[in-house]
Design a protein around this motif. Sequence first.
Motif, PDB file in Angstrom:
ATOM      1  N   PRO A   1       0.785  -1.239   0.000  1.00 37.76           N
ATOM      2  CA  PRO A   1       0.000   0.000   0.000  1.00 37.76           C
ATOM      3  C   PRO A   1       0.814   1.285   0.000  1.00 37.76           C
ATOM      4  O   PRO A   1       0.277   2.351  -0.296  1.00 37.76           O
ATOM      5  N   HIS A   2       2.095   1.229   0.332  1.00 39.07           N
ATOM      6  CA  HIS A   2       2.878   2.451   0.512  1.00 39.07           C
ATOM      7  C   HIS A   2       3.534   2.882  -0.797  1.00 39.07           C
ATOM      8  O   HIS A   2       3.774   2.069  -1.693  1.00 39.07           O
ATOM      9  N   ARG A   3       3.840   4.193  -0.894  1.00 39.73           N
ATOM     10  CA  ARG A   3       4.501   4.724  -2.089  1.00 39.73           C
ATOM     11  C   ARG A   3       5.597   5.695  -1.668  1.00 39.73           C
ATOM     12  O   ARG A   3       5.376   6.607  -0.868  1.00 39.73           O
ATOM     13  N   LEU A   4       6.775   5.493  -2.217  1.00 37.87           N
ATOM     14  CA  LEU A   4       7.974   6.242  -1.867  1.00 37.87           C
ATOM     15  C   LEU A   4       8.171   7.430  -2.789  1.00 37.87           C
ATOM     16  O   LEU A   4       8.071   7.304  -4.011  1.00 37.87           O
ATOM     17  N   ALA A   5       8.457   8.593  -2.196  1.00 38.49           N
ATOM     18  CA  ALA A   5       8.919   9.747  -2.964  1.00 38.49           C
ATOM     19  C   ALA A   5      10.436   9.789  -2.866  1.00 38.49           C
ATOM     20  O   ALA A   5      10.991  10.046  -1.799  1.00 38.49           O
ATOM     21  N   LEU A   6      11.108   9.473  -3.968  1.00 35.45           N
ATOM     22  CA  LEU A   6      12.571   9.470  -4.006  1.00 35.45           C
ATOM     23  C   LEU A   6      13.041  10.882  -4.350  1.00 35.45           C
ATOM     24  O   LEU A   6      12.942  11.320  -5.498  1.00 35.45           O
ATOM     25  N   LEU A   7      13.545  11.620  -3.358  1.00 36.21           N
ATOM     26  CA  LEU A   7      13.907  13.029  -3.506  1.00 36.21           C
ATOM     27  C   LEU A   7      15.395  13.138  -3.816  1.00 36.21           C
ATOM     28  O   LEU A   7      16.241  12.734  -2.994  1.00 36.21           O
TER      29      LEU A   7
ATOM     30  N   ILE B   1       9.486   9.223   2.301  1.00 38.59           N
ATOM     31  CA  ILE B   1      10.478   9.819   1.417  1.00 38.59           C
ATOM     32  C   ILE B   1      11.823   9.119   1.574  1.00 38.59           C
ATOM     33  O   ILE B   1      12.109   8.495   2.601  1.00 38.59           O
ATOM     34  N   ALA B   2      12.632   9.223   0.528  1.00 39.38           N
ATOM     35  CA  ALA B   2      14.044   8.872   0.589  1.00 39.38           C
ATOM     36  C   ALA B   2      14.836  10.112   0.205  1.00 39.38           C
ATOM     37  O   ALA B   2      14.651  10.644  -0.892  1.00 39.38           O
ATOM     38  N   MET B   3      15.663  10.595   1.112  1.00 39.52           N
ATOM     39  CA  MET B   3      16.609  11.653   0.773  1.00 39.52           C
ATOM     40  C   MET B   3      17.802  10.953   0.142  1.00 39.52           C
ATOM     41  O   MET B   3      18.563  10.270   0.835  1.00 39.52           O
TER      42      MET B   3
END
Length: 312
Positions: A77-83, A144-146
């Motif tokens: 269910p989760h979605r990552l924002a790769l920043l 998020i992923a920094m």
Amino acid sequence: MGPARRRAALRLRGGGFSVFPLFCLALLLGFASLLWLQLSCSGEGAPGGGQSRGAPLQPCPPQAPLPPPEDEPSWGPHRLALLVPFRERFEELLAFVPYMHRFLSAKRIRHHILILNQVDHFRFNRASLINVGFLESGNDTDYIAMHDVDLLPLNEQLDYSFPEAGPFHVASPELHPLYHYKTYVGGILLLTKQHYEMCNGMSNRFWGWGREDDEFYRRIKGAGLQVRRPSGITTGYETFQHLHDPAWRKRDQKRIAAQKQEQFKVDRKGGLNNVRYRIESRTALSVAGAPCTVLNVLLDCDTNETPWCTFG
């Protein structure tokens, strides 16, 4: 055939000169160049296995696409924002986007790659760009992923899943090819959006290269959060491919005026609440078949607060 042309033809046939060896040599060079491309783009040809010491890595030829997440309920269910904070590092970007798309898709991580391209005239500000990426990432992502553009994960056991228990430092000091001090949280750090808001994001006072991660570690601690790191990874300092080569691209490490003292202080006022910026454009791109969104970001600087945001 005239006498001159007849003599030239005789020299090609009977004078010891043949086109066949040249053809074989060209064929051999072609195979060698294809082999070099495959090794260099996959990281297998890099000296020491972990860090590239020559020219910036080139992207691999695109592979067959994986099935889209919508057709696979196992993606979760989760979605990552790769920043990805970015400025003028196009060679690294061409390698990064398709590699990370394939890496995350193979792990069935729903994701959206956001390239945060700083296009103003101020010095580079990685922390502010991450704040901007967080605010612009939309409601369809919940963590998020920094992520540095010059760091590629090589070990498939590395965890990029939803960090419910707290910030998860993928590029831990035990694994990062360069930085090994125990309070290091740079390179690749995962947080839920809720936890990032608890920290008020990152400080916007860090113009130029470095120190923003060290200040953010103290923010994490101040928010009552515990940094977690990978376990059971046996590849050590060869866990990542580091694409940055200082001979090709110099880092802005200059410290100007009061910046020398300010870089060691905790910013207790600023962060998500006072980042100043404008989105010049938002463009959806495909790099070797991998989707990403490029945000051209114009940061703003209060020169009374941080006069070191410019060299002038």
